[in-house]
Every structure is written in structure tokens, then in C-alpha cells.
Design a protein around this motif. Structure first.
Motif, PDB file in Angstrom:
ATOM      1  N   VAL A 248       6.110  -3.181  11.424  1.00  0.00           N
ATOM      2  CA  VAL A 248       4.987  -2.627  10.665  1.00  0.00           C
ATOM      3  C   VAL A 248       5.294  -1.185  10.253  1.00  0.00           C
ATOM      4  N   GLN A 249       5.033  -0.875   9.001  1.00  0.00           N
ATOM      5  CA  GLN A 249       5.175   0.498   8.515  1.00  0.00           C
ATOM      6  C   GLN A 249       3.894   1.262   8.849  1.00  0.00           C
TER       7      GLN A 249
ATOM      8  N   GLU B  38     -10.814   2.958   7.698  1.00  0.00           N
ATOM      9  CA  GLU B  38     -10.661   1.773   6.849  1.00  0.00           C
ATOM     10  C   GLU B  38     -10.646   2.151   5.366  1.00  0.00           C
ATOM     11  N   LYS B  39     -11.505   3.081   4.978  1.00  0.00           N
ATOM     12  CA  LYS B  39     -11.527   3.489   3.562  1.00  0.00           C
ATOM     13  C   LYS B  39     -10.192   4.122   3.158  1.00  0.00           C
TER      14      LYS B  39
ATOM     15  N   ARG C  99      -3.436   1.102   0.669  1.00  0.00           N
ATOM     16  CA  ARG C  99      -2.954  -0.290   0.645  1.00  0.00           C
ATOM     17  C   ARG C  99      -2.416  -0.751   1.995  1.00  0.00           C
ATOM     18  N   CYS C 100      -3.049  -0.297   3.052  1.00  0.00           N
ATOM     19  CA  CYS C 100      -2.765  -0.810   4.392  1.00  0.00           C
ATOM     20  C   CYS C 100      -3.580  -2.088   4.614  1.00  0.00           C
ATOM     21  N   LEU C 101      -3.055  -2.978   5.426  1.00  0.00           N
ATOM     22  CA  LEU C 101      -3.731  -4.256   5.655  1.00  0.00           C
ATOM     23  C   LEU C 101      -4.484  -4.312   6.978  1.00  0.00           C
TER      24      LEU C 101
ATOM     25  N   MET D 167     -11.436  -5.173   7.967  1.00  0.00           N
ATOM     26  CA  MET D 167     -10.016  -5.536   8.045  1.00  0.00           C
ATOM     27  C   MET D 167      -9.638  -5.693   9.513  1.00  0.00           C
ATOM     28  N   PRO D 168      -8.552  -6.370   9.807  1.00  0.00           N
ATOM     29  CA  PRO D 168      -8.155  -6.568  11.211  1.00  0.00           C
ATOM     30  C   PRO D 168      -7.905  -5.237  11.924  1.00  0.00           C
TER      31      PRO D 168
END
Length: 394
Positions: free
Chosen positions: A204-205, A275-276, A282-284, A312-313
Motif C-alpha cells: 500500500v502506498q 476521509e475528505k 484518491r485514496c481508497l 470508505m474502509p
């Protein structure tokens, strides 16, 4: 004399048709890391392995230290390259290398041979047998043990001969960048840097967000977090660190909400802001260093209350770790001493004396209605005015 290194990988080898993408990522990360070492290196992949050849003088310890930070590497083998691959020359160089590596101490061994050059006149089983004889004849403290050898001796016959007798364990995992990007909630504590390290180990980056509360938290507390980001960047590569001024939001929550709910409500707004920023970048997913039951804000109910505001997770790689397990990992990756520096990242006036340990999501939502007048604008302002630092390894 060591002239090259063989990099072995494990998990990458079970990939299917896209294995080359993981191999290419590993080669890229190795090259990036070696660019920081003295010397010039050629890095190539060949038949399921990665070879590093030194072009001139280099510091072997520096190279091994650098490669120990590259995820995806299972083992690192210092290699002697032999241009004249006649068996007589190979066996002579092999014994000389073993004496250099092992000395005069007693040892058991087994020889492994791989003949990629099918034109070589001696087949692999015979190479093993004859090399073993040479070792026994010339090293009086050597003894064969085919079941549990102390020293595994490797001979590979390719365009040149490759010999190596030591294998150094690498960090394992997958090369950074082979999975998508995620946002780490990074504090100045022990846990969150370790959580970032563990997710990076899965490819993961990492980007990170830190919530700063001046003047209640000092500039030194902020610098401590920058230092932690730099330390984990030794493994993850450069980290984009977003520093959010959280003071006004904390004070507003403190004035409007029940004090036993402060910690969880503040945490919920941190998650909303993170999260925002994550979606903007563009993180998941989000990453936190939480562990079940470690503090009041990390009970099952508290974790559920913070998760309830996220779309998001949220990954928590330390969720079942004991504190001692986390400390051991922090010491291993060199973040522990920085994490325990006495610069708090959360002002004690915002921590309730008796925080709720089993918060009700419905009650939290009811308390948060008192913030409706200003909170959206305050969050937008905090996000817009955040400071972003691109943290690179030293």
C-alpha cells in the motif's frame, strides 16, 4: 570477494500472469533504494530472480542495510561472480569464499547447484558431488549434513558462475505501490507509525494526516510527527503529510458536547476530515493504529461509533496486538525512541476524566446536532488551510 547480490522473493512467485508487474515494482524499489548508496549498480531480473551487480567499489553493509528496507524481498544473498566458469576455477573460488565467510570454525553443509547453461559439461548432481568433495578435502572442519545443514552452498551456472553461502532474511511482504493508496491517521504515539509500516508491507502506498492543535500542542509535537513520517518513509518511500489545524473544532466540541463523549466525538470528526482529504487525494481507505480495548476510545463500541461516520474502509492492522507486540515492532523499525519523546499531540484539557467506554451511536448523533450551526464551515476551513509536507527519507 562479493561483487553482486541475489534478491529472492517469496509471495510474488505465486502470482499469475501479472507477476511481471510485481517483479518490475520490486526492481524499481531496489533501484530507488540503491541510488542512495555509494557506488553504481546494475539491477536486472532473470528467471524469477533479481540480480544486483556492483560496477566498481561499494560498501556491502550499506547495501544490505538499504535492501533490508525494501518490501517484497524475502532473502538477500551476497554473491561472488566468476567469469571463468570451469569447474576447477569455480571450486577454487568457492572454497576461498567459504573461508572468508565461515573462517576455521566447524560447520555442516550441503551443496545445491543449478545449471541454467545446458551446454555446461557437468550436470547439476555431479556439480554438487564434486564441489562437496573439494570442500571436505580443503576445509578440515567441514562435515556434510543433507537434512539440516548449517551452511547451504549454492552454485549457479549461467553465462557466468554465481556462488553464495549466506542468505540474509529480508522484510518480506509486497513492493510498495503494488496496492492502491491509503491515508494514515498519524499521531505522535507508538501505534500509528507501526500501522503505516504494516500496511506498506502489503504494497500500500501511504499518505498521512496529522491533527495539530496550537497553541495547546507545540511546534515540537508537530516536528515529532514529521520525524516519524520520515522514519517510516525509509520503508514506504516519500510520504505526503497533511497537517490539519484542529484547535477551533476541538474547542467548539468542548463547548457544545457532553464531556464524557468528547474523545469519541472528536475522533469522529477526525475521521470525517481524514476521509475528505483521502478522497481528494484518491485514496481508497483510511489506516489507524487502534487496538481493541487499549484505551477508552478503542472499545468495540467506540470503534463502531467512529466507523459509523466513514464511507470508505478503515484498516486497523494492529487491532489484535498487545502493546508489547507493537512496541517490539516500533523498536524494529526505529520509531519507538521518537514516539516516546515527551511532546504530546493531544492537549489534556480535551480529554475527559471519565470518558464513555460504550458510546451509543444514536446518542453521539444527537450530541453532534449541537454543532450543526458551524461545524461544516469549520471542517471545510481546516481542510482548505491544511499544510502539506512532502517527507522524504534521509
Amino acid at each position: 570477494m562479493v561483487q553482486a547480490f541475489l534478491v529472492k522473493y517469496a509471495e510474488i512467485g505465486i502470482k499469475g500472469k501479472n507477476r511481471y508487474q510485481f517483479e518490475n515494482a520490486l526492481v524499481r524499489r531496489v533501484r530507488e533504494r540503491l541510488a542512495r548508496c555509494e557506488g553504481e549498480f546494475l539491477v536486472e531480473k532473470e528467471q524469477g530472480r533479481v540480480y544486483i551487480e556492483a560496477k566498481g567499489e561499494f560498501d556491502e553493509e550499506e547495501v544490505l542495510e538499504g535492501l533490508s528496507h525494501v518490501f517484497g524481498i524475502a532473502h538477500i544473498c551476497p554473491v561472488v561472480l566468476i567469469e571463468d566458469k570451469s569447474f576447477e576455477n569455480v571450486s577454487r573460488e568457492l572454497v576461498a569464499h567459504m573461508r572468508e565467510e565461515i573462517g576455521d570454525r566447524p560447520f555442516t553443509f550441503k551443496v545445491f547447484a543449478k545449471r541454467s547453461d545446458k551446454g555446461y559439461p557437468i550436470k547439476s548432481p555431479e556439480i554438487c558431488a564434486r564441489a562437496g568433495e573439494c570442500i571436505l578435502e580443503q576445509m578440515e572442519n567441514a562435515r556434510v549434513d543433507v537434512r539440516n545443514p548449517e551452511i547451504k552452498v549454492y552454485i549457479e551456472i549461467r553465462g557466468r558462475a554465481y556462488i553464495y553461502v549466506s542468505s540474509i532474511k529480508g522484510p518480506g511482504g509486497m513492493p510498495v505501490g503494488t496496492s492502491d493508496r491509503s491515508m494514515l491517521l498519524l499521531s505522535g504515539g507508538i501505534d500509528s507509525p507501526v500501522a503505516g509500516y504494516m500496511m506498506a508491507k502489503r504494497g500500500v502506498q501511504i499518505e498521512a494526516v496529522y491533527f495539530h492543535a496550537p497553541p495547546y500542542t507545540s511546534e515540537r509535537a508537530k516536528q515529532k510527527v514529521v520525524d516519524l513520517a520520515r522514519l517510516i518513509s525509509e520503508y514506504t518511500g516519500p510520504v505526503r503529510l497533511h497537517i490539519v489545524n484542529f484547535t477551533d473544532i476541538q474547542l467548539y466540541i468542548y463547548d457544545q458536547c457532553p464531556h464524557d463523549e468528547l474523545t469519541v466525538i472528536m475522533r469522529r470528526y477526525m475521521m470525517r476530515i481524514a476521509e475528505k482529504i483521502a478522497r481528494e487525494r484518491r485514496c481508497l481507505s483510511l489506516i489507524t493504529g487502534e487496538s481493541v480495548g487499549q484505551v477508552a476510545s478503542q472499545t468495540m463500541q467506540s470503534l463502531a461509533a467512529t466507523d459509523a461516520v466513514c464511507g470508505m474502509p478503515v484498516f486497523r492492522p494492529l487491532i489484535a496486538f498487545d502493546k508489547n507486540d507493537i512496541i517490539e515492532l516500533a523498536e524494529k523499525i526505529n520509531t519507538f525512541e521518537t514516539s516516546i519523546q515527551p511532546f504530546e499531540d493531544c492537549c489534556t484539557i480535551f480529554v475527559a476524566k471519565h470518558p464513555v467506554t460504550k458510546p451509543s451511536i444514536g446518542k453521539m448523533e444527537e450530541s453532534e446536532k449541537k454543532l450543526a450551526e458551524k461545524i461544516a464551515d469549520m471542517m471545510a476551513k481546516a481542510i482548505e488551510e491544511r499544510e502539506t509536507i512532502y517527507v522524504r527519507p534521509e
